[in-house]
Design a protein around this motif. Sequence first.
Motif, short mmCIF file in Angstrom:
data_model
loop_
_atom_site.label_atom_id
_atom_site.label_comp_id
_atom_site.label_asym_id
_atom_site.label_seq_id
_atom_site.Cartn_x
_atom_site.Cartn_y
_atom_site.Cartn_z
N THR A 142 9.31 8.05 -6.01
CA THR A 142 9.67 7.32 -4.80
C THR A 142 8.55 7.49 -3.77
O THR A 142 8.10 8.61 -3.52
N PHE A 143 8.14 6.37 -3.17
CA PHE A 143 7.00 6.39 -2.26
C PHE A 143 7.34 5.68 -0.95
O PHE A 143 8.17 4.76 -0.92
N VAL A 144 6.69 6.13 0.11
CA VAL A 144 6.67 5.37 1.35
C VAL A 144 5.49 4.42 1.25
O VAL A 144 4.38 4.83 0.91
N GLY A 145 5.75 3.16 1.50
CA GLY A 145 4.70 2.16 1.42
C GLY A 145 4.60 1.36 2.69
O GLY A 145 5.41 1.52 3.62
N ARG A 146 3.62 0.49 2.72
CA ARG A 146 3.43 -0.38 3.88
C ARG A 146 3.03 -1.76 3.39
O ARG A 146 2.15 -1.90 2.53
N ILE A 147 3.70 -2.77 3.91
CA ILE A 147 3.33 -4.16 3.68
C ILE A 147 2.96 -4.72 5.05
O ILE A 147 3.83 -4.97 5.88
N GLU A 195 0.85 -1.19 0.00
CA GLU A 195 0.00 0.00 0.00
C GLU A 195 0.88 1.24 0.00
O GLU A 195 1.84 1.34 0.77
N ILE A 196 0.59 2.21 -0.86
CA ILE A 196 1.30 3.48 -0.87
C ILE A 196 0.67 4.40 0.18
O ILE A 196 -0.55 4.58 0.20
N VAL A 197 1.51 4.99 1.04
CA VAL A 197 0.99 5.88 2.08
C VAL A 197 1.49 7.32 1.93
O VAL A 197 0.91 8.23 2.50
N GLU A 244 2.34 -4.28 8.60
CA GLU A 244 2.77 -3.22 9.52
C GLU A 244 4.19 -2.76 9.23
O GLU A 244 4.73 -1.93 9.98
N THR A 245 4.81 -3.26 8.18
CA THR A 245 6.20 -2.95 7.87
C THR A 245 6.27 -1.81 6.86
O THR A 245 5.71 -1.90 5.77
N GLU A 246 6.98 -0.74 7.21
CA GLU A 246 7.16 0.39 6.30
C GLU A 246 8.29 0.09 5.31
O GLU A 246 9.33 -0.46 5.69
N VAL A 247 8.09 0.50 4.07
CA VAL A 247 9.07 0.27 3.02
C VAL A 247 9.18 1.50 2.14
O VAL A 247 8.31 2.39 2.16
N VAL A 248 10.24 1.55 1.36
CA VAL A 248 10.39 2.50 0.27
C VAL A 248 10.06 1.75 -1.02
O VAL A 248 10.53 0.64 -1.23
#
Length: 277
Positions: free
Chosen positions: A46-51, A34-36, A53-57
């Motif tokens: 470039t996006f901050v995402g979430r898989i 999910e893009i947040v 509860e884990t945050e990712v780039v």
Amino acid sequence: MAADDLPDEVPADPALSASADPAPSIELLAGPLEIVDRITIASNATFVGRIGETEVVYKPIMGEQPLWDFPDGDLGHREAAAYLVSEAFGWDIVPRTWLRDGPLGVGMVQLWQDVDPAQDAVDIKPVAAVPGEGWRLVFEGYDDRDRPVALVHEDSAELRRMAVFDVVVNNADRKGGHILEMPGGHRHGIDHGLTFHEDHKLRTVLWGWAGEPLLPDELARIEAVRQDLDAALGETLTAYITVTELVALADRCEHLLQSAAFPHPRGRTPATPYPLF
């Protein structure tokens, strides 16, 4: 999307295997992305995402801006390859990075890192205030007010290892902002899309050890990577970089082993990236 369901053009991530670090789990890393938020200062999408509860780039390949010397739209593949070489060194330089599908198509995904904002591994300081012990001078110059300043970086084992890694992967973009200062003193390197070019492209702010001998452990790690390029690592990297680039990678390892020293800037390529941060 499970690793087995990745499109044909996306190599399955070797890190997502039964032998990989179980935290976060394989199932979590392959779960819905999910893009947040969007990171607007980045040159590529470039996006901050979430898989879970884990945050990712998340950097979708469709959002990459081709460069004259990196025109192929494969920056995400190079970032994934940099992670694999980092793992081969065993120094935990590059945060866990892999390719997978996402809301905007296939792209690079990397575990988000929470940095310590009170630390600066690389800095520009007035010449009169340049620290001595524990720091390395890169160069002196003048700021926009014509005041004498100096680019300096930590004299630390973590940054030495990153400098070795950058030479091996031929990093053309080691800005100060591409070094993450972690709580406890560890240093992560990020943004490795401009790596593995077959021609000399090294541009870095970490020139403080130029010409100095490599340490025995550093040479041993380079030798281990060189040997692995003739085995599993080399086979895996063919899904991410070209055969010519793979040969050049091995040649850089050989040259470092023969010289046993940090290189000096050379050629017509600028020695530092622009901007520095």
